[in-house]
Design a protein around this motif. Sequence first.
Motif, PDB file in Angstrom:
ATOM      1  N   VAL A  21       0.829  -1.201   0.000  1.00  0.00           N
ATOM      2  CA  VAL A  21       0.000   0.000   0.000  1.00  0.00           C
ATOM      3  C   VAL A  21       0.869   1.258   0.000  1.00  0.00           C
ATOM      4  CG1 VAL A  21      -0.287   0.214   2.522  1.00  0.00           C
ATOM      5  CG2 VAL A  21      -2.101   0.977   1.008  1.00  0.00           C
ATOM      6  N   LEU A  22       0.504   2.211  -0.848  1.00  0.00           N
ATOM      7  CA  LEU A  22       1.177   3.511  -0.875  1.00  0.00           C
ATOM      8  C   LEU A  22       0.365   4.555  -0.108  1.00  0.00           C
ATOM      9  CD1 LEU A  22       2.153   3.676  -4.653  1.00  0.00           C
ATOM     10  CD2 LEU A  22       3.556   2.906  -2.736  1.00  0.00           C
ATOM     11  N   GLY A  23      -0.929   4.333  -0.011  1.00  0.00           N
ATOM     12  CA  GLY A  23      -1.831   5.254   0.682  1.00  0.00           C
ATOM     13  C   GLY A  23      -3.234   4.709   0.621  1.00  0.00           C
ATOM     14  N   GLY A  24      -4.159   5.423   1.191  1.00  0.00           N
ATOM     15  CA  GLY A  24      -5.527   4.952   1.167  1.00  0.00           C
ATOM     16  C   GLY A  24      -6.449   5.907   1.894  1.00  0.00           C
ATOM     17  N   GLY A  25      -7.662   5.460   2.109  1.00  0.00           N
ATOM     18  CA  GLY A  25      -8.626   6.288   2.806  1.00  0.00           C
ATOM     19  C   GLY A  25      -9.901   5.523   3.054  1.00  0.00           C
ATOM     20  N   GLY A  26     -10.810   6.195   3.723  1.00  0.00           N
ATOM     21  CA  GLY A  26     -12.089   5.582   4.035  1.00  0.00           C
ATOM     22  C   GLY A  26     -13.183   6.630   3.999  1.00  0.00           C
ATOM     23  N   GLU A  27     -14.417   6.161   3.969  1.00  0.00           N
ATOM     24  CA  GLU A  27     -15.564   7.056   3.977  1.00  0.00           C
ATOM     25  C   GLU A  27     -16.623   6.460   4.881  1.00  0.00           C
ATOM     26  OE1 GLU A  27     -18.664   9.152   0.849  1.00  0.00           O
ATOM     27  OE2 GLU A  27     -17.540   7.388   0.208  1.00  0.00           O
ATOM     28  N   ALA A  28     -17.157   7.279   5.781  1.00  0.00           N
ATOM     29  CA  ALA A  28     -18.271   6.880   6.626  1.00  0.00           C
ATOM     30  C   ALA A  28     -19.538   7.479   6.040  1.00  0.00           C
ATOM     31  CB  ALA A  28     -18.050   7.371   8.052  1.00  0.00           C
TER      32      ALA A  28
END
Length: 119
Positions: free
Chosen positions: A71-78
């Motif tokens: 993984v180089l980066g990422g994110g999430g959403e609620a």
Amino acid sequence: MPSMKTTALALATVTAATCLATAGVASAQGAQAPAKPAVHVPPGYQIVNLPNANVPNFQRRTVLCPGTKHVLGGGGEAQGNGAILVGSFPTPDGRGWIALGRQIGYNDVGISVYAVCAD
């Protein structure tokens, strides 16, 4: 007192005007515009995701990079009324991304997770 939105809009307008003026001066003088920097895409670049799913509040959702990618980066959403993303971070082994959240007044929350992966 100007609002944050007004200040940001004014700053964006001034920045855009400065860029246009600078470009116009360079064109008028016959100078060449600076070359755009080359975009480097890492080998095996891929974005993977877990689409939105309802899970209990504070339950982690994890998306892993395929194969031997990291993984180089990422994110999430609620997602949901009063939903809050509580955490978004890489897995300890660097092979994926974790996201978790909560929804005020409910026992579950919709969470999506994204990971930017490469070889």
